[in-house]
Design a protein around this motif. Structure first.
Motif, mmCIF file in Angstrom:
data_model
loop_
_atom_site.group_PDB
_atom_site.id
_atom_site.type_symbol
_atom_site.label_atom_id
_atom_site.label_comp_id
_atom_site.label_asym_id
_atom_site.label_seq_id
_atom_site.Cartn_x
_atom_site.Cartn_y
_atom_site.Cartn_z
ATOM 1 N N UNK A 1 -6.543 44.104 38.496
ATOM 2 C CA UNK A 1 -5.470 44.409 37.539
ATOM 3 C C UNK A 1 -4.605 45.539 37.751
ATOM 4 N N UNK A 2 -4.343 45.941 38.961
ATOM 5 C CA UNK A 2 -3.468 46.896 39.300
ATOM 6 C C UNK A 2 -2.723 46.756 40.785
ATOM 7 N N UNK A 3 -1.611 47.436 40.815
ATOM 8 C CA UNK A 3 -1.026 47.681 42.143
ATOM 9 C C UNK A 3 -0.808 49.206 42.164
ATOM 10 N N UNK A 4 -1.131 49.859 43.564
ATOM 11 C CA UNK A 4 -0.780 51.191 43.695
ATOM 12 C C UNK A 4 0.127 51.307 44.641
ATOM 13 N N UNK A 5 0.861 52.603 44.755
ATOM 14 C CA UNK A 5 1.740 52.823 45.951
ATOM 15 C C UNK A 5 1.193 52.520 47.320
ATOM 16 N N UNK A 6 -0.104 53.069 47.373
ATOM 17 C CA UNK A 6 -0.626 52.730 48.879
ATOM 18 C C UNK A 6 -1.204 51.683 48.905
ATOM 19 N N UNK A 7 -1.372 50.668 47.934
ATOM 20 C CA UNK A 7 -2.431 49.557 47.867
ATOM 21 C C UNK A 7 -1.460 48.531 47.099
ATOM 22 N N UNK A 8 -0.474 48.146 47.638
ATOM 23 C CA UNK A 8 0.353 46.869 46.997
ATOM 24 C C UNK A 8 -0.532 45.708 46.321
ATOM 25 N N UNK A 9 -1.506 45.095 46.934
ATOM 26 C CA UNK A 9 -2.118 43.896 46.695
ATOM 27 C C UNK A 9 -3.653 44.306 47.173
ATOM 28 N N UNK A 10 -4.572 44.942 46.488
ATOM 29 C CA UNK A 10 -5.793 45.588 46.539
ATOM 30 C C UNK A 10 -6.535 44.326 47.228
ATOM 31 N N UNK A 11 -6.638 43.156 46.557
ATOM 32 C CA UNK A 11 -7.633 41.958 46.946
ATOM 33 C C UNK A 11 -7.221 41.517 48.401
ATOM 34 N N UNK A 12 -5.985 41.438 48.787
ATOM 35 C CA UNK A 12 -5.551 41.155 50.128
ATOM 36 C C UNK A 12 -6.012 41.965 50.796
ATOM 37 N N UNK A 13 -5.648 43.176 50.721
ATOM 38 C CA UNK A 13 -6.045 44.385 51.776
ATOM 39 C C UNK A 13 -7.832 44.313 51.695
ATOM 40 N N UNK A 14 -8.477 44.501 50.602
ATOM 41 C CA UNK A 14 -9.753 44.267 50.558
ATOM 42 C C UNK A 14 -10.399 43.122 51.566
ATOM 43 N N UNK A 15 -9.801 41.981 51.433
ATOM 44 C CA UNK A 15 -10.401 40.767 52.153
ATOM 45 C C UNK A 15 -10.083 40.951 53.501
ATOM 46 N N UNK A 16 -9.217 41.542 53.990
ATOM 47 C CA UNK A 16 -8.854 41.817 55.644
ATOM 48 C C UNK A 16 -9.916 42.904 56.098
ATOM 49 N N UNK A 17 -10.188 43.895 55.216
ATOM 50 C CA UNK A 17 -11.279 44.837 55.761
ATOM 51 C C UNK A 17 -12.532 44.303 55.651
ATOM 52 N N UNK A 18 -12.776 43.687 54.473
ATOM 53 C CA UNK A 18 -14.061 42.964 54.451
ATOM 54 C C UNK A 18 -14.313 41.881 55.704
ATOM 55 N N UNK A 19 -13.392 41.095 55.847
ATOM 56 C CA UNK A 19 -13.585 40.282 57.204
ATOM 57 C C UNK A 19 -13.760 41.031 58.424
#
Length: 557
Positions: A399-417
């Motif tokens: 439920x958020x976007x941040x300047x350094x993190x436009x799409x937290x879930x997509x960034x997270x999934x890439x790092x998690x993988x």
């Protein structure tokens, strides 16, 4: 064009130039009628990516809250629109003593809080004493900006930077600090140091912060603050996810050009775009970088801010003892394919981070190179540390976007993988940004988490001092490590260096030690954020601090 941020003034340097500049600057007009006229709307509606946590900026730590409160509150020191340069706000001028430990602020006359109370030196001192005197719960998390800047609270007064405030006369306040520091007076431009009505603070029991489960409970005042700014809070409609502000017609300066300002909370970026296209909002923050061209082609204005931020993966060795081992922390870093992440998930102009500060900061170490993507080395280090197959509770916000993190879930999934590819078992946790995520970070509930920081002013202390300086209070829990006490002491020593060249060299060395010897977290990337507005909206100035104000904005019909 890339904007640079002005360095924070050195505490022992003369402030004559600042004082003269402040005196020379003409006051904002107080008799300028702010009627929008027949060609403009009486309401601005802006799409916010997340809900405000509360409305008392002193206890806020997130951009969505500050986006609202900075329209209502003002501090002694302000920020010039479109820059990171400080300028007079409620103080007309300021001057340091020869030893840099006493700061005298000449205050703006004729200013009143919304409740009719006069702004004066007594109000300034009441505010600082209120900030200083926090209970254990507030000091342990919500009052984070005070802890970052001032070090400690009244319960530990001997170790605090703040040492008192005196009303020399009605319009002169003197603030004493324990040592010279690069923070002063620039840090007083932070939203958390806004001036609020002493009468309202008392009536609303403003300091009564309590612990509630994994989060915090806030007093009545936090929902009904009283400031001096050009807008006032009318209501927060949580059901309809809107925050409505109305013009302060008694404002001391130029009145807001639009009578009403509404922040409509729309966590999903694609929905924000749809609402802009439908005309139900006039702009929104953090458009998906992939949409920038399409938004421009549709006739909107995409305002790109310079990157002055850091996305990082925080680590908590107190929660997961395996993270105390440097080899484990290095293994996590080598496991991450950050080049691919930057290319696929972040906007054009984003870069892989080599350290926890952006390259425009004095003290940035140009010799540092990014940790390479090397899964084989990651597996080898995990084996050496006896951590093969380790489990990591790794969290990201929803439920958020941040300047350094436009799409937290997509960034997270890439790092998690990436982490799972080297054998790490990831426990996935997500919570709403202001629905438990930030509070759980504050209370140390995750092994690892995604978060970031947009700089408040041009000082390495504002980045690495904030992250790692407060040994007992920082989110990286460096108190659980062998290096934490030394790192905190070294950061304090660097901040107190008066000579600019010596201070820069000290921070360059510290940045190297943090990345090569300590590695308390994993610096991921820097991203240039943007906001988009309708072609009908005029007067909004993009801020490198993401600190836009709306009092100068109009929207044509």
């Amino acid at each position: 064009m890339k904007l640079t941020r002005k360095a924070a003034p050195i505490a022992l340097a003369t402030t004559l130039a600042l004082t003269l500049a402040a005196c020379a600057q003409s006051d904002r007009s107080t008799d300028n009628p702010s009627s929008g006229g027949g060609d403009v709307k009486d309401t601005i509606t802006f799409g916010a990516a997340g809900a405000p946590e509360l409305f008392d900026p002193f206890y806020a730590t997130d951009g969505e809250t500050f986006r609202v409160t900075r329209q209502m509150m003002e501090g002694l020191v302000g920020i010039k629109a479109g820059t990171a340069d400080i300028e007079p706000e409620l103080a007309l001028s300021w001057e340091a003593s020869a030893d840099g430990k006493e700061w005298t602020f000449k205050l703006r006359d004729g200013v009143k809080f919304w409740d009719g109370e006069a702004f004066n030196a007594a109000a300034v001192c009441y505010n600082f004493e209120r900030m200083f005197d926090q209970n254990e719960t507030a000091a342990g998390g919500p009052a984070g900006y005070w802890a970052d800047v001032m070090g400690s609270f009244k319960s530990d007064a001997a170790n605090a930077l703040y040492q008192g405030c005196t009303a020399k006369d009605d319009m002169t306040a003197v603030i004493k600090i324990s040592r010279p520091t690069s923070k002063f007076p620039t840090a007083l431009s932070l939203d958390s140091f806004s001036m609020q009505s002493p009468k309202a603070l008392k009536a609303g029991d403003a300091n009564n912060v309590t612990k509630q489960g994994e989060g915090f409970g806030y007093p009545a005042y936090s929902k009904n603050p009283v400031g001096t700014g050009p807008y006032k809070l009318e209501k927060y409609d949580e059901a309809n996810k809107t925050v409505t502000l109305v013009r302060n017609d008694a404002y001391w300066g130029e009145k807001a050009k639009t009578a009403k300002l509404v922040f409509k909370i729309i966590p999903d970026e694609s929905t924000r775009r749809q609402e802009l296209e439908a005309g139900s909002i006039d702009g929104y923050d953090l458009p998906n970088p992939a949409d920038w061209k399409g938004l421009k082609d549709s006739g909107n204005d995409v305002l790109v801010r310079p990157a002055f931020n850091i996305l990082y993966m925080g680590l908590n060795p107190a929660k997961n003892p395996k993270l105390k081992d440097l080899k484990v922390r290095q293994a996590l870093y080598y496991a991450l394919n950050r080049d691919q992440l930057v290319k696929t998930q972040l906007p054009e102009g984003a870069t892989v981070a080599t350290q926890f500060v952006p390259d425009t900061i004095a003290g940035y170490n140009k010799d540092l190179k990014p940790y390479a993507y090397d899964p084989a080395k990651a597996k080898s280090l995990l084996a050496e540390a006896g951590a093969t197959g380790m489990t990591l509770t790794f969290a990201y916000p929803s439920e958020v976007s941040r300047p350094y993190m436009p799409d937290p879930q997509k960034i997270y999934e890439a790092l998690r993988s990436d982490l799972e590819a080297v054998g790490i078992k990831v426990n996935v946790v997500t919570k709403p940004w202001n629905g438990g995520y930030l509070d759980t970070v504050d209370t140390g509930g995750f092994d690892a988490w995604l978060l970031g920081w947009t700089g408040d002013y041009n000082s390495p202390d504002n980045f690495i001092g904030t992250f790692f300086g407060g040994l007992k209070t920082n989110d990286f829990h460096t108190s659980a490590t062998s290096y934490g006490a030394k790192l905190s002491a070294d950061l304090a020593a660097a901040d107190a260096i008066v000579d600019e060249g010596q201070r820069k060299a000290a921070y360059e060395k510290l940045n190297q030690e943090i990345m090569e010897q300590d590695l308390p977290g994993l610096a991921i990337s820097h991203s240039p954020p943007a906001l988009v507005v309708s072609k009908k909206l005029k007067g909004l100035v993009a801020s490198p601090l993401t600190a836009e104000t709306f009092s100068s904005v109009t929207v044509s019909k």
